[in-house]
Structures are given as structure tokens and as C-alpha cells.
Design an enzyme around this catalytic site. Sequence first.
Site, PDB file in Angstrom:
ATOM      1  N   ASP A  76      52.235  11.176 -58.797  1.00 29.26           N
ATOM      2  CA  ASP A  76      52.963  10.748 -57.612  1.00 29.26           C
ATOM      3  C   ASP A  76      52.534   9.366 -57.155  1.00 29.26           C
ATOM      4  O   ASP A  76      53.160   8.782 -56.316  1.00 29.26           O
ATOM      5  CB  ASP A  76      52.758  11.750 -56.469  1.00 29.26           C
ATOM      6  CG  ASP A  76      53.345  13.109 -56.814  1.00 29.26           C
ATOM      7  OD1 ASP A  76      54.338  13.136 -57.562  1.00 29.26           O
ATOM      8  OD2 ASP A  76      52.798  14.122 -56.374  1.00 29.26           O
ATOM      9  N   GLY A 110      60.761  16.599 -57.800  1.00 33.60           N
ATOM     10  CA  GLY A 110      59.357  16.323 -58.082  1.00 33.60           C
ATOM     11  C   GLY A 110      58.461  16.939 -57.023  1.00 33.60           C
ATOM     12  O   GLY A 110      58.748  18.009 -56.465  1.00 33.60           O
ATOM     13  N   SER A 111      57.382  16.241 -56.690  1.00 38.90           N
ATOM     14  CA  SER A 111      56.382  16.805 -55.774  1.00 38.90           C
ATOM     15  C   SER A 111      56.824  16.840 -54.319  1.00 38.90           C
ATOM     16  O   SER A 111      56.123  17.409 -53.480  1.00 38.90           O
ATOM     17  CB  SER A 111      55.075  16.024 -55.904  1.00 38.90           C
ATOM     18  OG  SER A 111      54.508  16.221 -57.180  1.00 38.90           O
ATOM     19  N   THR A 112      57.969  16.234 -53.982  1.00 35.30           N
ATOM     20  CA  THR A 112      58.466  16.373 -52.612  1.00 35.30           C
ATOM     21  C   THR A 112      58.871  17.825 -52.340  1.00 35.30           C
ATOM     22  O   THR A 112      59.092  18.203 -51.184  1.00 35.30           O
ATOM     23  CB  THR A 112      59.679  15.450 -52.358  1.00 35.30           C
ATOM     24  OG1 THR A 112      60.736  15.792 -53.264  1.00 35.30           O
ATOM     25  CG2 THR A 112      59.293  13.987 -52.562  1.00 35.30           C
ATOM     26  N   PHE A 113      58.966  18.613 -53.395  1.00 31.58           N
ATOM     27  CA  PHE A 113      59.296  20.037 -53.296  1.00 31.58           C
ATOM     28  C   PHE A 113      58.106  20.861 -52.788  1.00 31.58           C
ATOM     29  O   PHE A 113      58.272  21.948 -52.237  1.00 31.58           O
ATOM     30  CB  PHE A 113      59.705  20.516 -54.697  1.00 31.58           C
ATOM     31  CG  PHE A 113      60.464  21.822 -54.750  1.00 31.58           C
ATOM     32  CD1 PHE A 113      61.715  21.949 -54.191  1.00 31.58           C
ATOM     33  CD2 PHE A 113      59.928  22.930 -55.402  1.00 31.58           C
ATOM     34  CE1 PHE A 113      62.418  23.136 -54.266  1.00 31.58           C
ATOM     35  CE2 PHE A 113      60.624  24.121 -55.485  1.00 31.58           C
ATOM     36  CZ  PHE A 113      61.878  24.226 -54.910  1.00 31.58           C
TER      37      PHE A 113
END
Length: 634
Positions: free
Chosen positions: A634, A326-329
Amino acid sequence: MTGIRTPEQELARFRNRLAVAGVVAVVCFALLAARFFYLQVVRYDYYSTRAEDNRISLVPVVPNRGLIMDRNGTVLARNYSAYTLEITPSKVADLDATIEALSKLVDIQPKDRRRLKKLMDESKSFESLPIRNRLSDEEVARFIAQRYRFPGVELKARLFRDYPMGNLGAHLVGYIGRINDRDLERIEENEDSANYRGTDHIGKAGLEKSYERELHGTTGFEEVEVDSGGRAVRALRRTNATPGNNLILTIDLKLQEVVEKAFGNRRGALVAIEPGSGGILALVSVPTFDPNLFVDGIGAQDWDELNNSPDHPLVNRALNGAYPPGSTFKPFLALAALMSGKRTPGQAIADPGFYDFGGHHFRDDKPGGHGMVDMYRSIVQSCDTYYYRLANDMGIDLIASLMGQFGFGSRTGIDIEGESSGVLPSPEWKRKRFKRPEQQKWFGGETISIGIGQGYNAYTPLQLAHATATLAAGGVMYKPHLVKYIESAKDGSRQVIEPQPVKTIPIKPEHLETIRRAMVGVNKEGTGARAFAGAPYLSAGKTGTAQVFSLKGGKYSAKINERLRDHALFIAFAPADKPTIALAVLVENGGFGAQSAAPIARAVMDYYLLGKLPAGMAAEDPGAEAPTGDGGGD
């Protein structure tokens, strides 16, 4: 008419017979003497050795298995001595009748009988197999009084493995179990058969398996004189066994406990790492299990409950589970953009709430968009549109090349078995993954999804924590490890496991500072601000939500089946200026990262940096209504 024999003729015949008998007797005695000579002189060494072997028996002395302790000396695996009642099937005429008679002296449950049957299927008939472990003193006394009635049944004092913390840390500690055929093959391949004489158990999972050679020790031998019935008469000589070495871990068991309690009844994983050494501070996978169930052979009911549970408690999610990040990328992709020159920190885009590619609208999580977005705001507000466009500008080959430097899609080399490599998507990977030509083609739209950590992206929580620790360490990547040092059982000396720098990623300090500042902004004014409100330390983080089931433009609500809800993720390190801890949190079907994963990270940081124990963390309902895009909010 027969002639009359004279006395002289009779005497001659007698002498002839006597001579023949004498020759025969001499030949027989000669043969007997020759045989004696052969046995006593020619074959003396051979038969002398055989006789000595019959008189002297070599009995293996099984070593004590080494202990496993956390960094503060708390014991996670230990040994204790107890009596076990054992049967050698080949020496028992009627096994069922014998067991029935024994059950009147010793409590033998149906599960004990089932376990014996299973062990008989896996073992040789002449081996001694346990019918009951851990007998009480009263049971021991009753059996000894009646022992003459049970040939082939014996009482043995054995060491048993115990995991005093039960479920806590079970996936990393692992467990031991009885040696089976596959274990024997492995032992023989390692030319270690002599060292396992008399040993019934071996490491099956976790550190118990990975550090088997260190933990097992060296088997000793005792020379015992026996009588013709095979009973021991006296001990002649003894070579003591060398106990196994102790493992002292990098794990902080109290921190591990804080994490497991913070998860409550939710499924997921957390990995916390020391950025400057690669030492694992906590490695959590929930739900977990009790490793004590496996030591004596797990019962059928317990096995069915664990193996068939929809929550899969036996799976080590931290090492084996591969999830979209997800957005941790996004912080890593932003850093890759700076490294490649595809973006500058101040370069901004207009976000209308979607990105159009080939006539398809890739939606942002915020309807109407975020307005003008630069790199700082793209991370703080987790703007999907910014990364849709960035992924398209960079292209999949450049993304795969640069993200691979952070360890995505590769095993970290942690000192425990079973790690998954995850998936770092690329056209080459897709060609290898699929068989049909039409499936092997890489499409531009797939690159767009990769930009927000969706699509084919799949990484383990360990990989995500490893990459975060590398970022926190300024680009220096250390090999993660669970063992801090190995303590010798002989003299107490310690073999320290030195930090192993794997590589240093060439990142400009100003680029690192850009990403660090934006991740600090996440916890101060962005998606992680609520979870870290009032924290007396400065932390850097990034929330993430990974889609499990496409809503096709619908609203996210509590009506969605819990198993279809998005995964919640969060990465963080602290203190932001001089990090001593970096972590990654995954809550399966947790909904939103800010809501479910970030509070767990806060509890970890509060304990590790401040020594503050959480009063209790109630799981928030991740099903509250909120907007979702192709990657989810998120």
C-alpha cells in the site's frame, strides 16, 4: 319517298327537345345545388376548420433550456442566441449545387458537409437541417442579400447550448445533442411529443439527460396568419413558452478543479461526499472531454480521437469503472468481524509474512511479516496476513452478507444515469456468472483473496466513497445526489432536494470508534502518514493497492509496462471526530496508494477544510522498486 314534315311536326319535335334539355338542365342545377348545400351546410364545420388551418399556422415557441450551476452559482451550462443556416432537402432541386453556391457566401467546411449528410441519414427529408451554425453578422448580411436565389434555404435564430467550463466536470454535466430516432421513441413513450415540437436537441448524457424534463421547459405556440404562398402575414395570438428550471448542484466546482489538476496526466477517479447529507462535493473522472464538441454533432476526427483513445476519456470511471478495492476493503472487513463477533479489537495473530492455506503460501506485502498484529495494527500497517486468516474464519457467505450492508455490489441510486453495480463476490454470484459447472464451484482459496480486496471484488469509486461516507456518518447511509435544489424559472422558488437516509446499519459505537481510531492511525503513523504530515486537522484514511498483473513473486519495478502497474487507491474522511467530507480516490496504474492516491486526497482536504489551493502536484513515479504480495503493497 320521304314524307314531307309539316310545320306543326317540326314545332312538336323542337318542343320535345327543349323539354328534354330543360329537364337535363334542371337536374344538373339540382345536383349542383345539392352539392353546394352539402359543402356549405352539411360539411360547413369541416371545411371551415380546414380553411382556417390553411389561413392560420401554429408555430412552436421553443423554451429556453434551464441553466446548470454549482453550489456557489458558477455556471456550468448556459444558452446563447445565434443564427444558423438551414436547408430543407425536399425543397432543394440540386443539393450539391446549392451547397456549392452557398459556400461562396458563407464559410462551409468539409466537416459541415459531413455533418449535414449524417443528419440527413438520421432525419426526414422535409425537416430543416443546419448546414452552418453560428453565422457572423457579415455572413448573415451576405446571405440575406442573395436569399432569393436559394429556395429551401433559410436563416433561423436559434438558442445554442454552451459549456463555459469546457472539460471541467464534463462527465457529471453531460451534454445535449440532436434528437434521433431513439430519442423520438422515448419522447413518444413518455407522451411528450407535443412538448418537443420545434425542439432539435435533447439531453444525451450526465445531468443533461437525467434531468431532461426539468431542464427542457414547456413549449409555447404562436398563431400566425399566412397567405396562399405560406408566408407569414401577421401574428394573431401567442402562448409563451415556459423556460426550463435551473439546477443548482451540490458540487463545489473549485474543488472539482483542484482534483482534476491534482491528477495531472494520470487516469483515475475521485468522489467526495458530505457524510451527513449524501451531497456530492466532487465527482471526477480523468481524462475528460469537451462537451461542446457534441452540441452540433461531433466531427468524425474528434469522435475517432475520443472513441479510439486508449485512455477512454468518454468513460465515467467514477460511476462505470469497477476496480478491486485492495486494502481499502480492510477497515470494512474488520468492522464486519467486530459486528459478527469473529474478532475483538485486542485479539492478535502472529504474522510470519505469509498465510498457508491448502499448501499455498499467500504472501504478506512485508517479507518476514509484521510480528504480533491486532486489529489496530492490521489497519495501520495494512497487514495482509491478518485479513487472509480473518476471511477464512468468516467464510464467504458471512463476508458477502455483511459487506453488502455497506452498499458494495449495489447501485447507490445517484441521480445520474450509467452507474455500474460492481461485483460483491459470493457462491450465488459465481453460479449466476459462469455457465460451466466446474466454473461455478466456489473454492476456499478464493475467499482468502477476497479478504484483502482482491479476487473477484470489483467496485466503483462511487461505491467506495459511499461506503466511506456511511462509516463517517456512524452507519447512517444517505442516497448520494448531485442536485442541491431545483430553481423554478417562473418565480425563482426553489425545490430543495432533501437528504434521503437509505438505512442505518446497526453498528455499536465502540466498534465504530475502533475502526475510526485505526484509520486515524493510518494518517498519523501508518501508510498515509507521509501524505498527511503537518496537516492541522485530524483525518482518517486507508491506503490501497489493487493488483492488475501478477508478478508471481517478482519485484515491482519501473520496467513493468505502465498499463500493467497496480492501481492506487485511498479512502478518507475529515475532520475525524465530526466528518464533513468523505472521499475515495483511484489512480489507474498508479502503483502504491500511499504514493499516488493519498497526496490527491490531501490536496482535496486542504482546500475543502482550509481553503488552501495546492501550488502544484507533480505525479510521482509509481514504478519505484518495492515489495509486492498477492495484493500488492500500500
